[in-house]
Design an enzyme around this catalytic site. Structure first.
Site, PDB file in Angstrom:
ATOM      1  N   GLY A   1     -22.783 -39.871 -88.831  1.00 25.28           N
ATOM      2  CA  GLY A   1     -23.049 -39.069 -87.629  1.00 25.28           C
ATOM      3  C   GLY A   1     -24.032 -37.963 -87.967  1.00 25.28           C
TER       4      GLY A   1
ATOM      5  CG  LEU B   1     -20.727 -30.766 -87.687  1.00 26.18           C
ATOM      6  CD1 LEU B   1     -20.808 -29.274 -88.037  1.00 26.18           C
ATOM      7  CD2 LEU B   1     -19.252 -31.176 -87.515  1.00 26.18           C
TER       8      LEU B   1
ATOM      9  CE1 TYR C   1     -13.666 -35.180 -79.770  1.00 23.60           C
ATOM     10  CE2 TYR C   1     -12.965 -33.227 -78.562  1.00 23.60           C
ATOM     11  CZ  TYR C   1     -13.596 -33.801 -79.647  1.00 23.60           C
ATOM     12  OH  TYR C   1     -14.151 -33.000 -80.617  1.00 23.60           O
TER      13      TYR C   1
HETATM   14  C1  AKB Z   1     -15.963 -30.600 -76.769  1.00 23.08           C
HETATM   15  O1  AKB Z   1     -16.224 -29.721 -75.943  1.00 23.08           O
HETATM   16  O2  AKB Z   1     -15.552 -31.734 -76.483  1.00 23.08           O
HETATM   17  C2  AKB Z   1     -16.120 -30.253 -78.227  1.00 23.08           C
HETATM   18  C3  AKB Z   1     -14.844 -29.781 -78.838  1.00 23.08           C
HETATM   19  C4  AKB Z   1     -14.254 -28.500 -78.432  1.00 23.08           C
HETATM   20  O3  AKB Z   1     -14.291 -30.450 -79.667  1.00 23.08           O
HETATM   21  N1  AKB Z   1     -17.131 -29.271 -78.413  1.00 23.08           N
END
Ligand code: AKB
Length: 317
Positions: A8, A13, A141
């Site tokens: 990545g 990052l 996520y």
């Molecule tokens: C997001 O906004 O999804 C990321 C995180 C806070 O992991 N920047």
């Protein structure tokens, strides 16, 4: 001599971390891998195209370069993940499990994998969120990051894989653009302010979130990874904090430098995601275990970005 694979490496990052790691290990010992074409920010690094879902290609690259450490950063972030949850889950989990399994088989020295404040959810205490607390994420996520934390601890305890992790807050840098996150407004806003434009924010003006300037994120990551193993007592992921602010506060910070800058607030589907995350983070465990301390506050970050971003603006056209 360590050989470090950054998966990545073309991301927000990854591109900056590759440079930070280059300073520690020598640029010639960093292998920048990504599914995307190489970006200008990683020019000069050895580049390998890699889809981390492909375990065989991953193993081949590790063998080819005698890799000893992997920084596995590739992931689908919060907002993008909600558009296609099963795809995001699959990529985030399969990628991590491929890396952990390889680390176990090949006895790699160290693995870094980022977690996020997205592991917290509506039931989590919002102020000074502790290291150990209720975690009920409601984005794919966040669910994948929480599951990933459990897998990291599992591979450490069952197989001795030296995997280390940080729960990043929103990361703000001026050298590259983020993609698909809920905290991304805090990067876009500087571009709009410098372009002399008006900024329409997708979060409400009082939405406070934990954030961190990229140089602090790079420092935290390398400090954790270079700490003696016995100091790394949390093998899921460390809370790490720097600054917490709302859109209204970052606007005020920019207006100290650009008084004519204007903003409006039109919350969208990212508002409930932000509302489910903490306002601020208690990172006392990271401070005690491996000496974490941030360098930048909000106004210092704003001055630094407004000073340096203009030189790079043409590269974003
Ligand atoms: C997001 O906004 O999804 C990321 C995180 C806070 O992991 N920047």
């Amino acid at each position: 001599m360590d050989k470090v694979l950054v998966i990545g490496a073309c991301g927000q990052l990854g591109s900056e971390l590759s440079h930070g790691l280059g300073e520690v290990f020598g640029q010639e010992n960093i292998i920048a891998a990504d599914i995307a074409d190489p970006v200008p920010a990683i020019e000069g690094f050895i580049y390998e195209r890699l889809d981390v879902m492909d375990a065989k290609s991953l193993a081949d690259i590790v063998d080819k370069h005698d890799i000893t450490q992997i920084y596995h950063l590739a992931a689908i972030l919060s907002a993008k993940g909600e558009e296609n949850p099963k795809w995001a889950w699959n990529l985030n989990m399969t990628g991590l499990l491929n890396v952990l399994e390889l680390a176990k088989e090949k006895k790699l020295k160290k693995i870094y994998w980022p977690s996020s404040i997205a592991v917290f959810g509506p039931g989590t205490p919002v102020d000074n969120t502790p290291q150990h607390t209720i975690m009920d994420p409601n984005t794919v996520y966040g669910i994948s990051k929480l599951a990933g934390e459990r897998w990291c601890e599992y591979y450490f305890e069952k197989y001795g894989v030296d995997v280390r992790s940080i729960r990043y807050p929103g990361l703000i840098g001026y050298k590259s653009l983020p993609g698909g996150g809920t905290t991304d407004y805090a990067v876009d806003i500087y571009h709009k302010a410098l372009a002399g434009g008006h900024f329409e924010c997708f979060l409400s003006e009082d939405t406070q979130l934990p954030m961190m300037y990229m140089p602090d994120a790079i420092k935290a990551t390398i400090d954790l990874m270079e700490s003696p193993a016995e100091n790394v007592k949390v093998r899921s992921s460390y809370n790490v904090a720097a600054i917490s602010f709302s859109p209204k506060e970052i606007v005020a910070s920019i207006q100290k430098n650009i008084p004519e800058f204007t903003t409006s607030y039109v919350p969208d589907f990212r508002q409930p995601i932000a509302d489910s995350w903490p306002n601020s983070i208690d990172d006392s465990v990271a401070r005690a275990d491996w000496g974490w301390k941030e360098a930048y506050d909000l106004d210092e970050m704003t001055s630094d970005i407004l000073q340096h971003l203009p030189e790079l603006l043409p590269s974003f056209q």
